[in-house]
Design an enzyme around this catalytic site. Structure first.
Site, PDB file in Angstrom:
ATOM      1  N   PRO A   2       4.615  29.299  27.946  1.00  0.00           N
ATOM      2  CA  PRO A   2       5.849  28.710  28.394  1.00  0.00           C
ATOM      3  C   PRO A   2       6.611  29.574  29.385  1.00  0.00           C
ATOM      4  CG  PRO A   2       5.977  29.483  26.106  1.00  0.00           C
ATOM      5  CD  PRO A   2       4.875  30.173  26.795  1.00  0.00           C
ATOM      6  N   GLU A   3       6.748  29.068  30.559  1.00  0.00           N
ATOM      7  CA  GLU A   3       7.683  29.642  31.509  1.00  0.00           C
ATOM      8  C   GLU A   3       8.866  28.672  31.558  1.00  0.00           C
ATOM      9  OE1 GLU A   3       5.809  30.926  35.175  1.00  0.00           O
ATOM     10  OE2 GLU A   3       3.863  31.039  34.207  1.00  0.00           O
ATOM     11  N   LYS A  57      13.943  31.780  29.421  1.00  0.00           N
ATOM     12  CA  LYS A  57      12.884  31.157  28.623  1.00  0.00           C
ATOM     13  C   LYS A  57      13.315  30.966  27.181  1.00  0.00           C
ATOM     14  CE  LYS A  57       9.510  33.487  31.570  1.00  0.00           C
ATOM     15  NZ  LYS A  57       8.633  34.668  31.643  1.00  0.00           N
ATOM     16  N   HIS A  93      -0.828  28.113  11.452  1.00  0.00           N
ATOM     17  CA  HIS A  93       0.145  28.752  12.354  1.00  0.00           C
ATOM     18  C   HIS A  93       1.521  28.100  12.345  1.00  0.00           C
ATOM     19  CE1 HIS A  93      -3.309  30.962  13.582  1.00  0.00           C
ATOM     20  NE2 HIS A  93      -3.868  29.920  14.155  1.00  0.00           N
ATOM     21  N   ARG A 111      -0.120  33.103  18.308  1.00  0.00           N
ATOM     22  CA  ARG A 111      -0.175  34.557  18.509  1.00  0.00           C
ATOM     23  C   ARG A 111       1.030  35.310  17.945  1.00  0.00           C
ATOM     24  NH1 ARG A 111      -2.048  35.635  24.577  1.00  0.00           N
ATOM     25  NH2 ARG A 111      -2.186  37.760  23.807  1.00  0.00           N
ATOM     26  N   ARG A 260      -0.469  42.536  34.368  1.00  0.00           N
ATOM     27  CA  ARG A 260      -0.593  41.061  34.418  1.00  0.00           C
ATOM     28  C   ARG A 260      -1.490  40.697  35.582  1.00  0.00           C
ATOM     29  NH1 ARG A 260       3.816  38.455  32.265  1.00  0.00           N
ATOM     30  NH2 ARG A 260       2.252  36.871  31.856  1.00  0.00           N
TER      31      ARG A 260
END
Length: 271
Positions: A2-3, A57, A93, A111, A260
DNA sequence: ATCCCCACCTGGCCGC
DNA sequence: TGCGGCCAGGTGGGGA
């Protein structure tokens, strides 16, 4: 996942359904996200959702009980908020269930890089208070902010724009796409950008973010909004994940900047 | 003050 | 089929 656009789409998909609704019950399935899911979350029970906004965000939900307080959600890389019908069984999750009268809202995160916290104050919150300007506000697109804030900064333009304390919301993919469209090399030092380049880059970023929001965001592997709908902006990517340049057909280069990955065309985006 | 690098965590994919 | 290695939308913290 998600940006800024993806977070905005999540906000858009939950806003109308939960505003003015009362939270009945909180169920915690696990604790160890980036920030532990604290006992404070049970304060949500019997409070009413007043307002939902995006800041960078972050998803910020204002709640009303005796006095206002805030639920702050960051999706990390793989977090999602998902509506479920009542009494669905827990899925892998799932970490938190927020029960409303007629549906549940689930926080799921593979994650565990995301978090859900409560705070009495927004402006004192350690995460929110550090955020820079929002690119969809404050006339960011006129380029003046980027130009003025970068004159003494000896950092790669790509790394600079990923710094959430300067501009809040831009992520790895959208910055790469914007640099490609403006033919700027990601390794250019940001202080070396001309005013015109700052204007072009700022405008392009805003254009990309807004287009993506219109298309429901980008769904790479697993992103979905709260209604389980995928976005389609990933079909518009011109450089991220590509082998050849969509303009000149040269081989796309992939490098690392601050750990990155960065994709760029060495021909179209000469230093 | 800045900047760089790593850890945090799970799963998917690729090559052997 | 299995296993190791590498990669992934993000970010805070620690060390240089």
């Amino acid at each position: 996942m998600p940006e800024l656009p993806e977070v905005q789409c999540v906000v858009n998909s939950i806003k109308d359904k939960i505003e003015n609704k009362k939270i009945k019950k909180i169920v915690r399935f696990s604790k160890n996200l980036r920030e532990p899911l604290s006992n404070d979350l049970f304060k949500l029970e019997n409070s009413t959702v007043k307002k939902i906004i995006r800041r960078g965000k972050y998803i910020i939900i204002t709640l009303e009980s005796n006095k206002d307080f805030y639920l702050i959600v960051h999706l990390g890389m793989t977090g999602s908020l998902l509506f479920k019908e009542k009494n669905q069984k827990k899925e892998k999750h799932d970490h938190l269930k927020i029960e409303f009268e007629n549906f549940d809202l689930i926080y799921n995160d593979i994650r565990k890089f995301g978090f859900v916290i409560i705070d009495d104050s927004l402006k004192d919150n350690k995460y929110i208070k550090k955020l820079g300007v929002d690119p969809l506000k404050n006339s960011f697109e006129n380029g003046e902010f980027l130009f003025k804030s970068s004159r003494d900064k000896n950092r790669d333009v790509k790394v600079f724009l990923l710094d959430q304390s300067i501009v809040a919301g831009i992520g790895n993919i959208y910055i790469m796409e914007a640099l490609f469209l403006t033919k700027l090399n990601p390794k250019i030092k940001v202080k070396d950008l001309t005013f015109i380049e700052c204007v072009n880059l700022s405008k392009t970023l805003v254009f990309l973010l807004e287009e993506s929001i219109k298309l429901g965001g980008s769904s790479i592997s697993d992103y979905k909004d709260a209604d389980n709908k995928k976005g389609s902006f990933q079909d518009k990517f011109l450089i991220y994940g590509k082998k050849t340049c969509s303009i000149c057909l040269s081989e796309v280069e992939k490098i690392k900047q601050n750990g990155r990955s960065t994709y760029f065309c060495p021909v179209c985006q000469k230093l």
